[in-house]
Design a protein around this motif. Structure first.
Motif, mmCIF file in Angstrom:
data_model
loop_
_atom_site.group_PDB
_atom_site.id
_atom_site.type_symbol
_atom_site.label_atom_id
_atom_site.label_comp_id
_atom_site.label_asym_id
_atom_site.label_seq_id
_atom_site.Cartn_x
_atom_site.Cartn_y
_atom_site.Cartn_z
ATOM 1 N N TYR A 1 11.464 29.337 -9.387
ATOM 2 C CA TYR A 1 11.128 28.571 -10.589
ATOM 3 C C TYR A 1 10.354 29.440 -11.586
ATOM 4 O O TYR A 1 10.703 29.522 -12.762
ATOM 5 N N THR A 2 9.284 30.092 -11.119
ATOM 6 C CA THR A 2 8.462 30.887 -12.029
ATOM 7 C C THR A 2 9.219 32.096 -12.566
ATOM 8 O O THR A 2 9.024 32.513 -13.708
ATOM 9 N N ASP A 3 10.100 32.672 -11.743
ATOM 10 C CA ASP A 3 10.854 33.838 -12.194
ATOM 11 C C ASP A 3 11.808 33.462 -13.325
ATOM 12 O O ASP A 3 11.987 34.229 -14.280
ATOM 13 N N TYR A 4 12.430 32.275 -13.232
ATOM 14 C CA TYR A 4 13.347 31.856 -14.292
ATOM 15 C C TYR A 4 12.595 31.509 -15.578
ATOM 16 O O TYR A 4 12.974 31.976 -16.665
ATOM 17 N N TYR A 5 11.558 30.706 -15.476
ATOM 18 C CA TYR A 5 10.894 30.212 -16.679
ATOM 19 C C TYR A 5 9.866 31.181 -17.265
ATOM 20 O O TYR A 5 9.624 31.176 -18.480
ATOM 21 N N PHE A 6 9.260 32.031 -16.422
ATOM 22 C CA PHE A 6 8.173 32.876 -16.918
ATOM 23 C C PHE A 6 8.377 34.363 -16.656
ATOM 24 O O PHE A 6 7.591 35.185 -17.136
ATOM 25 N N GLY A 7 9.411 34.709 -15.913
ATOM 26 C CA GLY A 7 9.697 36.118 -15.674
ATOM 27 C C GLY A 7 10.390 36.753 -16.872
ATOM 28 O O GLY A 7 10.879 36.070 -17.781
ATOM 29 N N LYS B 1 16.339 26.877 -20.184
ATOM 30 C CA LYS B 1 16.908 25.536 -20.256
ATOM 31 C C LYS B 1 16.271 24.618 -19.212
ATOM 32 O O LYS B 1 15.761 25.069 -18.187
ATOM 33 N N PHE B 2 16.329 23.315 -19.494
ATOM 34 C CA PHE B 2 15.910 22.338 -18.498
ATOM 35 C C PHE B 2 16.837 22.417 -17.293
ATOM 36 O O PHE B 2 17.979 22.864 -17.396
ATOM 37 N N GLN B 3 16.360 21.947 -16.147
ATOM 38 C CA GLN B 3 17.201 21.795 -14.974
ATOM 39 C C GLN B 3 17.182 20.339 -14.529
ATOM 40 O O GLN B 3 16.293 19.569 -14.904
ATOM 41 N N GLN B 4 18.172 19.969 -13.748
ATOM 42 C CA GLN B 4 18.215 18.635 -13.144
ATOM 43 C C GLN B 4 17.785 18.782 -11.682
ATOM 44 O O GLN B 4 18.271 19.682 -10.987
ATOM 45 N N THR B 5 16.869 17.933 -11.251
ATOM 46 C CA THR B 5 16.335 18.052 -9.900
ATOM 47 C C THR B 5 16.517 16.754 -9.122
ATOM 48 O O THR B 5 16.584 15.666 -9.694
ATOM 49 N N LEU B 6 16.562 16.892 -7.810
ATOM 50 C CA LEU B 6 16.585 15.765 -6.892
ATOM 51 C C LEU B 6 15.271 15.785 -6.124
ATOM 52 O O LEU B 6 14.836 16.852 -5.660
ATOM 53 N N GLY B 7 14.620 14.626 -6.009
ATOM 54 C CA GLY B 7 13.323 14.650 -5.371
ATOM 55 C C GLY B 7 12.954 13.387 -4.618
ATOM 56 O O GLY B 7 13.660 12.375 -4.664
ATOM 57 N N LEU B 8 11.824 13.482 -3.945
ATOM 58 C CA LEU B 8 11.215 12.360 -3.228
ATOM 59 C C LEU B 8 9.773 12.218 -3.703
ATOM 60 O O LEU B 8 9.088 13.219 -3.940
ATOM 61 N N ARG C 1 0.795 -1.226 0.000
ATOM 62 C CA ARG C 1 0.000 0.000 0.000
ATOM 63 C C ARG C 1 0.830 1.280 0.000
ATOM 64 O O ARG C 1 0.275 2.368 -0.170
ATOM 65 N N PHE C 2 2.134 1.172 0.161
ATOM 66 C CA PHE C 2 2.947 2.377 0.233
ATOM 67 C C PHE C 2 4.321 2.138 -0.375
ATOM 68 O O PHE C 2 5.037 1.227 0.014
ATOM 69 N N ASP C 3 4.665 2.949 -1.369
ATOM 70 C CA ASP C 3 6.000 2.940 -1.973
ATOM 71 C C ASP C 3 6.598 4.337 -1.825
ATOM 72 O O ASP C 3 5.884 5.340 -1.932
ATOM 73 N N ALA C 4 7.907 4.406 -1.623
ATOM 74 C CA ALA C 4 8.599 5.695 -1.564
ATOM 75 C C ALA C 4 9.909 5.585 -2.330
ATOM 76 O O ALA C 4 10.599 4.568 -2.251
ATOM 77 N N SER C 5 10.241 6.642 -3.075
ATOM 78 C CA SER C 5 11.435 6.624 -3.915
ATOM 79 C C SER C 5 12.169 7.952 -3.826
ATOM 80 O O SER C 5 11.566 9.007 -3.594
ATOM 81 N N VAL C 6 13.468 7.895 -4.029
ATOM 82 C CA VAL C 6 14.283 9.077 -4.257
ATOM 83 C C VAL C 6 14.658 9.063 -5.727
ATOM 84 O O VAL C 6 14.926 8.000 -6.288
ATOM 85 N N PHE C 7 14.646 10.239 -6.381
ATOM 86 C CA PHE C 7 14.867 10.244 -7.824
ATOM 87 C C PHE C 7 15.629 11.482 -8.279
ATOM 88 O O PHE C 7 15.682 12.503 -7.579
ATOM 89 N N ILE C 8 16.193 11.365 -9.465
ATOM 90 C CA ILE C 8 16.816 12.488 -10.174
ATOM 91 C C ILE C 8 16.088 12.650 -11.502
ATOM 92 O O ILE C 8 15.978 11.691 -12.274
ATOM 93 N N GLU C 9 15.564 13.838 -11.757
ATOM 94 C CA GLU C 9 14.923 14.139 -13.039
ATOM 95 C C GLU C 9 15.906 14.947 -13.883
ATOM 96 O O GLU C 9 16.379 16.008 -13.470
ATOM 97 N N LEU C 10 16.226 14.430 -15.070
ATOM 98 C CA LEU C 10 17.245 15.053 -15.910
ATOM 99 C C LEU C 10 16.719 16.201 -16.753
ATOM 100 O O LEU C 10 17.494 17.041 -17.219
ATOM 101 N N GLN C 11 15.404 16.258 -16.976
ATOM 102 C CA GLN C 11 14.849 17.306 -17.829
ATOM 103 C C GLN C 11 13.594 17.907 -17.197
ATOM 104 O O GLN C 11 12.482 17.780 -17.718
ATOM 105 N N ASP C 12 13.781 18.559 -16.096
ATOM 106 C CA ASP C 12 12.677 19.237 -15.429
ATOM 107 C C ASP C 12 12.547 20.656 -15.978
ATOM 108 O O ASP C 12 13.538 21.295 -16.332
ATOM 109 N N ASN D 1 18.537 23.844 -9.145
ATOM 110 C CA ASN D 1 19.141 25.165 -9.006
ATOM 111 C C ASN D 1 18.288 26.278 -9.601
ATOM 112 O O ASN D 1 18.589 27.458 -9.434
ATOM 113 N N ARG D 2 17.193 25.921 -10.304
ATOM 114 C CA ARG D 2 16.290 26.929 -10.857
ATOM 115 C C ARG D 2 14.930 26.930 -10.163
ATOM 116 O O ARG D 2 13.974 27.495 -10.667
ATOM 117 N N GLY D 3 14.843 26.243 -9.018
ATOM 118 C CA GLY D 3 13.614 26.298 -8.259
ATOM 119 C C GLY D 3 13.082 24.942 -7.859
ATOM 120 O O GLY D 3 13.650 23.901 -8.205
#
Length: 246
Positions: free
Chosen positions: A167-173, A103-110, A72-83, A133-135
């Protein structure tokens, strides 16, 4: 990036050859996607690779590892290469080509998948958080798995996420050095929300071969829609493809 993903695919394959814990699928298809910017709608022929080996996985441009895996419960740590978003000034409409490249950013997440069995055994809540690094982003989706027959899977979903001010300032500002043409004012948005809904369907011809189709729609809150470089509309992504599962 493509060479990097190919290298990862080869590494996964080399490590997992002749191992029962190795699972993989390759999907090739066609999709069309609205641009959130005042630019062109784009079409492409995507190829997705999903691989898992024990608690490790590669899903598209996301690499992760499960550290909790229960019924009933899964948890993961991940890296997204094209956020995020990628756009060149040359892809913008006339009058908006003075912007700087995003540009895309690379993110670390849960992230987690939580089965809501009290409501339905096929209902899943999936919260997540990611930072780069971009939000940062934080959100959740709610999906339902429906199987009218053994060969058909239908999954509707809804989602919401919060985008940080950075994030919004970089991509939409808009900065002073980007003024020109139809862009006459600077713009510094606050944090924003994105709301979405989607529908995914898959039909299995055999155990290994299936066809899939999907439609996803999203809409940003006013902090994004009021930007001089974005379109005030519902963003739609539609696609279809064939999948081979090993």
């Amino acid at each position: 990036m493509k060479k990097y993903l190919l290298t990862l695919l080869l590494l996964f394959s080399t490590v997992a050859v002749a191992n029962d814990d190795f699972k993989a699928s390759i999907t090739a298809g066609y999709s069309t996607n609205d641009s959130v910017y005042k630019g062109r709608e784009y079409y492409h022929i995507p190829a997705f690779v999903d691989i898992s080996y024990k608690n490790l996985y590669l899903q598209g441009t996301e690499i992760g590892a499960k550290f909790i895996d229960t019924n009933r419960f899964d948890a993961s740590v991940f890296i997204e290469l094209q956020d995020g978003h990628y756009v060149k000034p040359s892809k913008m409409d006339s009058g908006y080509k003075s912007i700087n490249k995003r540009k895309f950013q690379q993110t670390l997440g849960l992230k987690a998948d939580i089965g809501l069995d009290e409501i339905s055994k096929n209902l899943t809540l999936s919260p997540y958080f990611s930072a780069g690094n971009r939000g940062t982003q934080a959100g959740a989706s709610l999906s339902y798995l429906y199987m009218p027959t053994e060969k058909i899977i239908i999954t509707p979903s809804v989602s919401a996420k919060y985008l940080s001010k950075k994030y919004t300032d970089y991509y939409f500002g808009v900065d002073r050095d980007e003024l020109g043409g139809n862009i006459t004012n600077e713009y510094n948005p606050d944090g924003a929300f994105e709301f979405g809904a989607g529908l995914y369907g898959e039909y299995y011809f055999t155990k290994h071969i299936s066809a899939l189709a999907y439609v996803n729609m999203s809409r940003y809150s006013s902090e994004v829609r009021k930007s001089p470089i974005t379109e005030d509309r519902i963003i739609t992504n539609v696609g279809a493809g064939l999948k081979y599962t090993f």
